[in-house]
Write a protein that holds these residues in place. Structure first.
Motif, short mmCIF file in Angstrom:
data_model
loop_
_atom_site.label_atom_id
_atom_site.label_comp_id
_atom_site.label_asym_id
_atom_site.label_seq_id
_atom_site.Cartn_x
_atom_site.Cartn_y
_atom_site.Cartn_z
N LEU A 134 33.62 22.23 45.66
CA LEU A 134 33.51 23.55 45.04
C LEU A 134 34.87 24.09 44.61
N ASN B 111 30.39 29.36 37.19
CA ASN B 111 29.50 29.72 38.29
C ASN B 111 30.22 30.40 39.44
N HIS B 112 31.49 30.04 39.63
CA HIS B 112 32.28 30.65 40.70
C HIS B 112 33.74 30.66 40.27
N GLU C 28 30.96 34.99 42.15
CA GLU C 28 29.97 33.94 41.90
C GLU C 28 28.77 34.54 41.19
N GLU D 227 22.86 33.27 41.70
CA GLU D 227 22.17 32.01 41.90
C GLU D 227 23.07 31.02 42.66
N HIS D 228 24.34 30.96 42.30
CA HIS D 228 25.26 30.04 42.94
C HIS D 228 25.50 30.43 44.40
N ARG E 31 24.15 28.31 48.09
CA ARG E 31 24.92 27.81 49.24
C ARG E 31 24.78 28.72 50.46
#
Length: 394
Positions: A93, A192-193, A248, A251-252, A256
């Motif tokens: 990540l 996404n992040h 983020e 959804e991301h 996690r």
């Protein structure tokens, strides 16, 4: 609620109040006097850094030696944010994480500057002198450390954040643009992040000189940020600090299993032509671009204390009903590039706690009527740039 909502999952803070979100929440919710150093840079005051064990986030001494204090501070705060988000040891990540950094142009070596000026008074071959100093007094790593984008580079090296990287320069505007860009990228699906933030070391004479050349530094005994209008000097009391956020998509984060602090609903910015435009009206128009619901609202203002800018911001907020205004610069000082990320972090903490901050200046700030559902984070630059973000519970 949307899968592309931008949520805050990690907060890394350093200031005179301590390290991390918990330390800052504790310090800002208790009545305490300012942590100010008025001796080292008399007649100016600064809010100094606490004692920091750099080894906790920058384990290699070689990495530390190649950085000036402002770079170590940024890398340290970024590491705190990654730890807080549970991403520090996730190599996959971190490798795919994008980054936007707000950075200054670096710090000068004051001792070398002084030695060059002293030598130049007795020599006429100043071109030769400068070349001698470059090869003897300035290490190549130190010279390169003046480049603003090396802060992002050092974060990549130390923390293995190796996605795309962008660096903005431009005082408070850099921090505003960094957050605005990161939010837009996540909302559009480009990222996404992301890691976003900045830092500022106020405890350096050349940084203070930049303010004072424009007549912005406060010279009188320390006062809360809203009470410096008309005081001697320009009203700014700077502070050393850093603020990094892990942002983020919802959804991301859910994928996690990470619970966010808060959601960033919107970010707006402006650059008014202050000699020609009414700053109070411009700030009111900027705030009007946010979809602010009725009811109690908490406003975390990064007001610097600069006379004109701070007076205009205070007047704009005084015209709004049901706003509990908090000028956190009273407690932390003004952190330039880091000011807007810091404001966003403090607003997110309030949403996460479901509580508000007590007044930092009881004479100028109204008490809050209950826990607000949303918070504003604002920064009106001491001489340029304006920005605001609306933060909601996640």
């Amino acid at each position: 609620m949307s899968a592309r909502d931008v949520v805050i999952t990690g907060i890394g803070l350093v200031s005179c109040l301590g390290e991390g979100p918990d330390a800052h929440w504790a310090a800002l919710t208790e009545a305490a006097g300012p942590i100010v150093d008025s001796e080292r840079f008399t007649p100016y005051s600064v809010h100094p850094l606490p004692a920091i064990d750099w080894n906790l986030q920058i384990p290699k001494r070689g990495d530390q030696r190649q950085m000036e204090t402002w770079q170590r501070l940024g890398v340290y705060a970024a590491g705190l944010a990654l730890d807080d988000a549970g991403l520090k040891n996730d190599e996959a990540l971190c490798a795919s994480m994008d980054m936007v950094v707000a950075a200054a142009g670096g710090e000068r070596d004051e001792a070398v500057d002084a030695s060059i000026l002293e030598a130049s008074a007795t020599r006429n071959d100043r071109e030769v002198l400068l070349n001698e100093k470059l090869t003897t007094d300035l290490r190549p790593t130190l010279f390169l450390a003046q480049l603003s984008n090396l802060l992002a580079g050092n974060i990549s090296i130390v923390h293995k954040v190796t996605g795309s990287s962008r660096t903005f320069m431009g005082e408070e505007g850099a921090g505003i643009a960094a957050v605005e860009t990161a939010v837009a990228r996540i909302r559009s699906g480009q990222s996404n992040h992301m890691l976003v933030g900045g830092d500022f070391n106020a405890e350096n004479a050349d940084m203070l000189l930049g303010y004072e050349l424009g007549g912005y530094l406060h010279r009188a005994p320390w006062q809360p940020v809203w009470q410096r209008a008309g005081s001697e000097g320009g009203g700014v009391v700077s502070g050393s600090g850093g603020a990094f956020l892990v942002l983020e998509s919802r959804e991301h984060a859910e994928g996690r299993g990470k619970k966010p602090y808060a959601k960033i609903e919107s970010v707006v910015s402006a650059r008014l032509r202050r000699p020609k435009q009414d700053l109070q009206a411009g700030i009111s128009e900027l705030l009007g671009r946010l979809t602010v619901p009725d009811g109690q609202l908490l406003a975390l203002s990064g007001a610097s204390g600069a006379h004109a800018a701070t007076a205009a911001e205070k007047a704009a907020f005084d015209a709004l009903p049901n706003v509990a205004l908090r000028g956190f610069g009273t407690r932390t000082g003004h952190m330039k590039e880091a000011q807007f990320p810091f404001a966003v972090a403090l607003a997110a903490l309030a949403m996460h706690k479901g509580a508000t901050y007590p007044a930092f200046d009881a004479a100028a700030e109204k008490p809050a009527a209950g826990a607000p559902e949303r918070a504003l984070a604002t920064t009106v630059g001491y001489h340029i740039f304006e920005g605001a973000a609306l933060i909601a519970r996640a």
